[in-house]
Design a protein around this motif. Structure first.
Motif, short mmCIF file in Angstrom:
data_model
loop_
_atom_site.label_atom_id
_atom_site.label_comp_id
_atom_site.label_asym_id
_atom_site.label_seq_id
_atom_site.Cartn_x
_atom_site.Cartn_y
_atom_site.Cartn_z
N TYR A 32 46.19 43.88 44.92
CA TYR A 32 45.96 43.51 43.53
C TYR A 32 45.04 42.29 43.49
O TYR A 32 45.06 41.48 44.41
CB TYR A 32 47.27 43.16 42.83
CG TYR A 32 48.13 44.36 42.50
CD1 TYR A 32 48.10 44.93 41.23
CD2 TYR A 32 48.99 44.90 43.44
CE1 TYR A 32 48.89 46.03 40.91
CE2 TYR A 32 49.79 45.99 43.14
CZ TYR A 32 49.74 46.55 41.87
OH TYR A 32 50.53 47.64 41.57
N PRO A 33 44.23 42.13 42.42
CA PRO A 33 44.07 42.97 41.24
C PRO A 33 43.44 44.32 41.57
O PRO A 33 42.69 44.43 42.55
CB PRO A 33 43.13 42.16 40.34
CG PRO A 33 43.16 40.78 40.86
CD PRO A 33 43.41 40.90 42.32
N PRO A 34 43.72 45.35 40.76
CA PRO A 34 43.08 46.64 41.00
C PRO A 34 41.56 46.52 40.92
O PRO A 34 41.03 45.96 39.96
CB PRO A 34 43.62 47.51 39.85
CG PRO A 34 44.87 46.83 39.39
CD PRO A 34 44.63 45.37 39.59
N GLY A 35 40.88 47.02 41.93
CA GLY A 35 39.43 47.04 41.91
C GLY A 35 38.77 45.97 42.74
O GLY A 35 37.54 45.97 42.88
N VAL A 36 39.53 45.03 43.31
CA VAL A 36 38.91 43.98 44.13
C VAL A 36 38.44 44.57 45.44
O VAL A 36 38.92 45.61 45.90
CB VAL A 36 39.89 42.82 44.39
CG1 VAL A 36 40.32 42.18 43.10
CG2 VAL A 36 41.10 43.31 45.19
N GLU A 37 37.49 43.90 46.05
CA GLU A 37 36.94 44.32 47.33
C GLU A 37 37.03 43.17 48.33
O GLU A 37 37.25 42.02 47.95
CB GLU A 37 35.48 44.75 47.16
CG GLU A 37 35.29 45.90 46.20
CD GLU A 37 33.84 46.27 46.01
OE1 GLU A 37 33.32 47.06 46.83
OE2 GLU A 37 33.22 45.76 45.06
N LEU A 44 38.64 34.96 45.28
CA LEU A 44 39.81 35.65 44.77
C LEU A 44 40.98 35.53 45.74
O LEU A 44 40.83 35.74 46.94
CB LEU A 44 39.50 37.14 44.56
CG LEU A 44 40.68 37.92 43.98
CD1 LEU A 44 40.87 37.58 42.51
CD2 LEU A 44 40.50 39.40 44.16
N HIS A 45 42.12 35.16 45.21
CA HIS A 45 43.33 35.14 46.01
C HIS A 45 44.14 36.38 45.66
O HIS A 45 44.76 36.46 44.61
CB HIS A 45 44.14 33.88 45.71
CG HIS A 45 45.16 33.57 46.77
ND1 HIS A 45 45.71 32.34 46.95
CD2 HIS A 45 45.71 34.36 47.73
CE1 HIS A 45 46.57 32.36 47.95
NE2 HIS A 45 46.59 33.59 48.44
N SER A 46 44.13 37.38 46.54
CA SER A 46 44.76 38.66 46.24
C SER A 46 46.26 38.62 46.51
O SER A 46 46.78 37.75 47.21
CB SER A 46 44.13 39.77 47.09
OG SER A 46 42.82 40.02 46.69
N LEU A 47 46.93 39.61 45.95
CA LEU A 47 48.32 39.90 46.27
C LEU A 47 48.36 41.26 46.96
O LEU A 47 47.58 42.16 46.63
CB LEU A 47 49.18 39.97 45.01
CG LEU A 47 49.23 38.74 44.09
CD1 LEU A 47 50.09 39.05 42.88
CD2 LEU A 47 49.78 37.54 44.83
N ILE A 71 39.77 32.75 41.45
CA ILE A 71 40.51 31.51 41.62
C ILE A 71 39.60 30.31 41.80
O ILE A 71 40.01 29.16 41.58
CB ILE A 71 41.48 31.64 42.82
CG1 ILE A 71 42.62 30.64 42.72
CG2 ILE A 71 40.74 31.52 44.13
CD1 ILE A 71 43.69 31.01 41.75
N ASP A 72 38.35 30.52 42.20
CA ASP A 72 37.47 29.39 42.49
C ASP A 72 36.68 28.92 41.28
O ASP A 72 35.72 28.17 41.41
CB ASP A 72 36.50 29.73 43.64
CG ASP A 72 35.54 30.85 43.28
OD1 ASP A 72 35.77 31.52 42.24
OD2 ASP A 72 34.58 31.07 44.04
N HIS A 73 37.06 29.39 40.09
CA HIS A 73 36.43 28.89 38.87
C HIS A 73 37.45 28.07 38.09
O HIS A 73 38.63 28.39 38.06
CB HIS A 73 35.92 30.05 38.01
CG HIS A 73 34.72 30.73 38.60
ND1 HIS A 73 33.44 30.40 38.25
CD2 HIS A 73 34.62 31.69 39.54
CE1 HIS A 73 32.59 31.14 38.93
NE2 HIS A 73 33.28 31.93 39.72
#
Length: 670
Positions: A98-103, A109-112, A628-630
């Protein structure tokens, strides 16, 4: 970190009635005979000839999710907490990202990572808003339909006093003056910190912060005719800085424009199985197809419906994914395994329920050239009545027993596809249970006794003493003795389809094995039940209304079979397909405002763009996230936009957009 606000995110879904006129042309005939003429004469008149325009109407339902990483998102009612990782696990194939669609190359981005077995609960924990949602918990639910509470206020599309509403009768029209967003059956109140009031935009989140993400799954229903679909944003994007706070002004990334528009990232995908999550790799499925071969289906020319059913079985086999799993614990195994059963009871049917082929690889149903031969496994004659619950019960027991040949464990998705032209109707002879021989093992159904009752609307209901009986009032099923489906038979089948439901307490939520039941309802003039049958199969037998497919004994039956085959394994050998991913909100809206919007493809397995089949539900997932970096540069920024779906008739259309001017909000509001 200061407060960040996204306000007025105006998500007005719109629909288009591309063909909605309904009229008649009558032809009158004058009587024959003039004066006192003695000529013999005669007149044969074909009266009341009519040309009636077809209809194309788009209906919607939806479910929205939002994650702000709150503590309750990992709650697990079963054992305390969910398995959610903040870093990519070594066995990442057992987790959903997650989030759906991340690469992998998504910046900042800090994913789960959520364990696959915990994804359904995580989805429930992050659900904030849906239509329909009859218990206001944020998840889509259809209990009011099952309880015959589909009122005009709750379901604006429903005709008053309609005894047999289908999804096309009750789901939402939305737009400038349609009532879907104000429906009583839309989530209202505060769910997991997010408040929805009648008429609110769909995405209406306040105080979003870096790291937050969300998703909406749109379910589209084309009513009556196939159509091309576009997704669009007819009103474009309106963005505002809303002033500049001191922290925002001091941020080195603060510029002239509205940073939120370029910061928020988005993705859009074909959500074939309508589960709110994109499957980039196919998931294993064990499926049993249960075919009705009772006497209402003709097996003789010139109207040989059994032949059409067999041809549809061949088309189904040809369309099923016939590859192997590329990764995960079952890598190298077949994506789909299929078993085939049939049912027809009564005189001349020595085996009321039969296993025609155990659960096997798809290759079993294809010849050496890849042509379908599944129809050859079905009986060559039809006879008898419709012991529907017995067949469903046996199918469920087979799929739940991994010791039986071909059946895999509970880590594999298990599904039943019921193909029928009628409602349950079975004779009662004492202990009314049936058995099958499954590759040398006897499997026996439970006892179903409701066949002793005849249909009549006597207000006694399906089973005496129940408190949840939706069949006790008048309905569109014909009264009679033998040969008709009774309230009791439909009640008993409903309880079985929902797995383990107690007919006395009224518990219809005990679907402990999570097995999906898909239903292909075949309209048959010889049965003549029309919407009454569709409504029953869609609302009471299929796991959800989106798992119902409406077809008939024409060439459409093969098209529907292919559509179901595409839906069975969430995108087939290639997984579900992204329309776009990693686009900024601004770029996504630019794509959606070009002409009619983004042209959607009803069949990604063939060359060229294809129509969407009106027999099925078609889902699309839209996700967004704030990297997350914004930080301070997006403080106070807001963006509002419409999202819509536009449809045109399929017939006499190449999909280029017959109405090819730019779609405006006024045009999409029917």
């Amino acid at each position: 970190m200061g407060s960040k606000t996204m306000t007025d995110d105006d998500f007005n879904i719109s629909r288009r009635k591309a063909l909605a006129a309904l009229g008649t042309i009558g032809v009158a005939s004058a009587g024959a005979g003039l004066g006192t003429s003695a000529y013999f004469s005669d007149q044969e008149t074909f009266e009341n000839n009519r040309l009636v325009a077809g209809e194309l109407d788009l209906k919607m339902d939806w479910e929205e999710h939002y994650s702000d990483w709150s503590d309750d998102e990992d709650d697990n009612p079963a054992d305390g907490s969910l398995d959610i990782r903040m870093e990519e696990p070594d066995n990442s194939g057992d987790y959903t990202r997650y989030p759906p669609g991340v690469e992998d190359d998504t910046d900042g981005l800090h994913s789960l990572w959520v364990a696959n077995s915990d994804v359904p609960q995580f989805q429930d924990n992050t659900a904030i808003e849906a239509f329909p949602d009859d218990n206001n918990d944020g998840t889509a639910s259809y209990g009011d339909l099952v309880d015959n509470n589909a009122s005009d206020e709750g379901f604006p599309g429903n005709d008053e006093n309609d005894l047999s509403p289908t999804a096309c009768d009750i789901l939402a029209d939305v737009g400038n003056d349609d009532g879907g967003l104000s429906s009583d059956t839309r989530t209202t109140g505060t769910v997991r910190g997010q408040t929805t009031n009648a008429g609110d935009p769909l995405i209406n989140l306040q105080d979003v912060k870096p790291g937050d993400f969300g998703e909406v799954t749109f379910s589209t229903h084309l009513c009556d005719n196939d159509g091309y679909l576009w997704m669009n944003a007819p009103g474009g994007l309106t963005a505002s800085e809303n002033g500049t706070t001191e922290p925002e002004a001091d941020d080195p990334d603060e510029g002239e424009g509205v940073e939120l528009v370029d910061t928020v990232q988005t993705a859009l995908w074909y959500d074939n199985n309508c589960d709110n999550v994109p499957q980039e790799d196919p998931e294993p499925v064990d499926l049993i197809v249960i075919a009705d071969t009772s006497a209402s289906i003709s097996d003789e020319d010139p109207d040989n419906q059994l032949a059409l059913l067999k041809a549809a079985a061949d088309a189904f086999a040809e369309q099923l994914p016939n590859g192997t799993l590329p990764s995960g614990p079952r890598a190298g195994e077949e994506i789909v395994r299929v078993g085939l059963m049939s049912f027809a009871a009564g005189e001349g049917t020595p085996e009321p329920v039969s296993v025609q082929q155990p659960v096997s690889p798809v290759d079993t149903y294809l010849d050496g050239s890849g042509n379908g031969i599944a129809g050859s496994f079905l009986p060559d004659q039809t006879a008898g009545n419709t012991p529907m619950p017995h067949a469903l019960d046996i199918g469920r027991k087979i799929l739940n027993d991994e010791n039986l040949s071909g059946v895999r464990g509970d880590d594999v998705d298990k599904k039943i596809l019921l193909v029928t032209d009628g409602a349950p109707n079975y004779a009662f002879v004492g202990n009314n249970s049936y058995s099958v021989n499954y590759d040398g093992t006897t499997v026996t159904s439970e006892s179903f006794t409701a066949g002793q009752y005849a249909e009549d609307d006597d207000a006694e209901g399906g089973i005496p003493g129940t408190g949840n009986d939706p069949f006790e009032n008048d309905d569109d099923f014909p009264d009679g003795s033998s040969g008709t489906s009774s309230d009791q038979e439909r009640y008993e089948t409903w309880q079985l389809a929902k797995d383990g439901s107690n007919p006395i307490t009224g518990d219809t939520t005990n679907d402990v094995d999570g097995m999906e039941i898909l239903v292909a309802g075949i309209a048959n003039p010889g049965v003549g039940l029309g919407d009454a049958l569709d409504s029953y199969l869609q609302m009471y037998v299929a796991s959800t209304p989106s798992k119902f497919y409406n077809t008939d004994f024409t060439s459409d039956l093969e098209e529907t079979a292919r559509q179901i085959a595409r839906d069975v394994a969430a995108g087939g050998a290639g997984g579900e397909e992204y329309i776009f991913r990693g686009e900024s909100l601004g770029d996504a809206i630019d794509l959606l405002t070009d002409g009619n919007g983004i042209p959607l493809d009803g069949d990604r397995t063939t060359e060229g763009r294809q129509c969407f089949d009106a027999s099925a539900t078609h889902c699309f997932g839209f996700s967004w996230w704030v990297p997350i970096d914004h930080g301070n540069e997006i403080q106070g920024d807001s963006a509002s936009f419409d999202l819509g779906f536009y449809t045109e008739q399929c017939r006499h259309n190449d999909g280029s957009g017959m109405n090819n001017e730019t779609v405006t909000p006024g045009e999409t509001d029917a």
